[in-house]
Design a protein around this motif. Structure first.
Motif, PDB file in Angstrom:
ATOM      1  N   ARG A   8       0.619  -1.311   0.066  1.00  0.00           N
ATOM      2  CA  ARG A   8      -0.134  -0.036   0.084  1.00  0.00           C
ATOM      3  C   ARG A   8       1.077   1.204   0.034  1.00  0.00           C
ATOM      4  N   ALA A   9       2.099   1.185   0.888  1.00  0.00           N
ATOM      5  CA  ALA A   9       2.743   2.380   0.966  1.00  0.00           C
ATOM      6  C   ALA A   9       3.388   2.483  -0.503  1.00  0.00           C
ATOM      7  N   GLN A  10       3.964   1.568  -1.323  1.00  0.00           N
ATOM      8  CA  GLN A  10       4.559   1.662  -2.495  1.00  0.00           C
ATOM      9  C   GLN A  10       3.357   2.444  -3.505  1.00  0.00           C
ATOM     10  N   GLU A  11       2.147   2.051  -3.451  1.00  0.00           N
ATOM     11  CA  GLU A  11       1.163   2.443  -4.464  1.00  0.00           C
ATOM     12  C   GLU A  11       0.718   3.790  -3.925  1.00  0.00           C
ATOM     13  N   SER A  18       2.890   6.017  -2.504  1.00  0.00           N
ATOM     14  CA  SER A  18       4.140   6.809  -3.200  1.00  0.00           C
ATOM     15  C   SER A  18       3.896   7.146  -4.909  1.00  0.00           C
ATOM     16  N   ALA A  19       3.490   6.084  -5.401  1.00  0.00           N
ATOM     17  CA  ALA A  19       3.140   6.404  -6.782  1.00  0.00           C
ATOM     18  C   ALA A  19       2.252   7.308  -7.391  1.00  0.00           C
ATOM     19  N   ILE A  45       4.533  15.005  -6.392  1.00  0.00           N
ATOM     20  CA  ILE A  45       5.593  15.020  -5.229  1.00  0.00           C
ATOM     21  C   ILE A  45       6.168  13.619  -5.458  1.00  0.00           C
ATOM     22  N   GLU A  46       7.478  13.576  -5.795  1.00  0.00           N
ATOM     23  CA  GLU A  46       8.213  12.569  -5.990  1.00  0.00           C
ATOM     24  C   GLU A  46       9.119  12.255  -4.828  1.00  0.00           C
ATOM     25  N   GLY A  47       9.433  10.790  -4.754  1.00  0.00           N
ATOM     26  CA  GLY A  47      10.381  10.526  -3.743  1.00  0.00           C
ATOM     27  C   GLY A  47       9.919  10.558  -2.339  1.00  0.00           C
ATOM     28  N   ILE A  48       8.518  10.641  -2.015  1.00  0.00           N
ATOM     29  CA  ILE A  48       8.306  10.742  -0.678  1.00  0.00           C
ATOM     30  C   ILE A  48       8.154   9.401   0.069  1.00  0.00           C
ATOM     31  N   TYR A  49       8.368   8.362  -0.620  1.00  0.00           N
ATOM     32  CA  TYR A  49       8.354   6.985   0.027  1.00  0.00           C
ATOM     33  C   TYR A  49       9.569   6.922   0.969  1.00  0.00           C
ATOM     34  N   ALA A  50      10.828   7.475   0.325  1.00  0.00           N
ATOM     35  CA  ALA A  50      11.860   7.516   1.009  1.00  0.00           C
ATOM     36  C   ALA A  50      11.906   8.213   2.271  1.00  0.00           C
ATOM     37  N   ASP A  51      11.234   9.426   2.214  1.00  0.00           N
ATOM     38  CA  ASP A  51      11.132  10.340   3.291  1.00  0.00           C
ATOM     39  C   ASP A  51      10.183   9.742   4.463  1.00  0.00           C
ATOM     40  N   ALA A  52       9.067   9.165   3.998  1.00  0.00           N
ATOM     41  CA  ALA A  52       8.313   8.430   4.855  1.00  0.00           C
ATOM     42  C   ALA A  52       8.772   7.131   5.540  1.00  0.00           C
ATOM     43  N   LYS A  53       9.742   6.714   4.937  1.00  0.00           N
ATOM     44  CA  LYS A  53      10.421   5.265   5.242  1.00  0.00           C
ATOM     45  C   LYS A  53      11.525   5.800   6.478  1.00  0.00           C
ATOM     46  N   ALA A  64      -4.390  10.365  -3.356  1.00  0.00           N
ATOM     47  CA  ALA A  64      -3.126   9.174  -3.222  1.00  0.00           C
ATOM     48  C   ALA A  64      -3.659   8.161  -2.216  1.00  0.00           C
ATOM     49  N   PHE A  65      -4.980   8.055  -2.085  1.00  0.00           N
ATOM     50  CA  PHE A  65      -5.604   7.018  -1.262  1.00  0.00           C
ATOM     51  C   PHE A  65      -5.592   5.615  -1.976  1.00  0.00           C
ATOM     52  N   VAL A  66      -5.162   4.597  -1.126  1.00  0.00           N
ATOM     53  CA  VAL A  66      -5.165   3.468  -1.829  1.00  0.00           C
ATOM     54  C   VAL A  66      -5.975   2.515  -0.763  1.00  0.00           C
ATOM     55  N   LYS A  67      -6.862   1.819  -1.212  1.00  0.00           N
ATOM     56  CA  LYS A  67      -7.841   0.990  -0.503  1.00  0.00           C
ATOM     57  C   LYS A  67      -6.865  -0.300   0.236  1.00  0.00           C
TER      58      LYS A  67
END
Length: 284
Positions: free
Chosen positions: A107-110, A112-113, A120-128, A168-171
């Motif tokens: 879900r986090a990867q989705e 982020s995409a 807003i790019e590269g937010i996954y790394a920031d959240a991680k 950016a919501f993912v079920k």
């Protein structure tokens, strides 16, 4: 175990979305003079052994109760089920929680995409990085968005990007309530409905949830937490008695703050049966 204790059965560490390490949470519990504390991180029991190991070096007694908070789905709502006083080393439970962790990661990867498509790019790394050793949650994405300056605060992050049906919501792919209850009970724990007043349900739908929860093998419900209005507290106590559910009390502590604290304002009606009524406290 019916003696009077200062108890808090809902707390989080940095292994999920809490701010404190297990050691810091134990220290805080001592500062608040708790007798018993359940650690109930989201879909992980990683903090339990660390907290208990540290507690062994303390002079003041503290009963650390193994717990977990499992995310489930019910009629489109995210419903959280606490597993309390369970065997946190149960192989079946650990395998199922690993599946939950994989679902969170996907879900986090989705998310982020989707945020990247919104510019807003590269937010996954920031959240991680903010999550550290913990489970990656929407709250970590919200904090990352605030830090980036993409939103002004946590609330705007959910209203604009992360909330239900937003950009950016993912079920989530969570299990059904009966499945989570079976995981908990098979691990020797009690299944407790977490914060029933926080699901934005009408009285009719809340009753439906409580009936379904009890019929599915759920054993208890939280009837109080800090800042709960007196009339709502009385209503939850009435529901617990009506549906034959034991009473639990927890602050849902994530970090020290003005509105919530370990063990604060968690008293409930003496007519209710405490969820810890038949637990055996381990020898000191």
């Amino acid at each position: 175990m019916r003696e009077k204790m200062k108890i808090d059965l809902h707390s989080h560490t940095h292994h999920s979305d809490g701010a404190l390490s297990p050691k810091e949470l134990v220290d805080r519990a001592h500062n608040m003079q708790l007798d018993a504390l359940a650690i109930t991180d989201h879909d992980t029991v990683a903090a339990i052994d660390e907290a208990r190991s540290y507690q062994q070096s303390q002079k003041r007694p503290l009963w650390i109760i193994a717990g977990v908070e499992i995310s489930t789905r019910w009629h489109g709502f995210d419903i959280h089920v606490l597993g309390l006083n369970l065997n946190h080393q149960d192989a079946g439970l650990l395998a199922r929680l690993a599946t939950q962790s994989q679902a969170r990661e996907q879900r986090a990867q989705e998310m982020s995409a989707k945020l990247a498509k919104a510019g807003i790019e590269g937010i996954y790394a920031d959240a991680k990085a903010l999550a550290g050793v913990g489970q990656l949650t929407r709250s970590h994405f919200a904090r990352a968005l605030v830090k980036r300056g993409a939103v002004k605060d946590h609330e705007e992050a959910f209203k604009k990007y992360l909330g239900k049906d937003k950009r950016a919501f993912v079920k989530p792919q969570w299990p059904e309530i009966p499945e989570a209850i079976s995981w908990i009970r098979e691990a020797g724990g009690k299944a407790v409905l977490a914060h029933p007043a926080r699901y934005d349900l009408s009285a009719k739908w809340l009753r439906r949830l409580l009936v379904f929860f009890a019929e599915s093998g759920g054993q208890g419900m939280e009837v109080t937490h800090p800042q709960l209005a007196p009339d709502l507290k009385r209503q939850l106590a009435s529901y617990a008695m009506e549906y034959g559910l034991e009473a639990s009390a927890g602050s849902d502590f994530h970090f020290p703050g003005r509105w919530t604290e370990l063990g604060r304002n968690l008293q409930f009606d003496s007519q209710l049966t405490p969820v810890w009524n038949d637990w055996q406290r381990p020898a000191a």
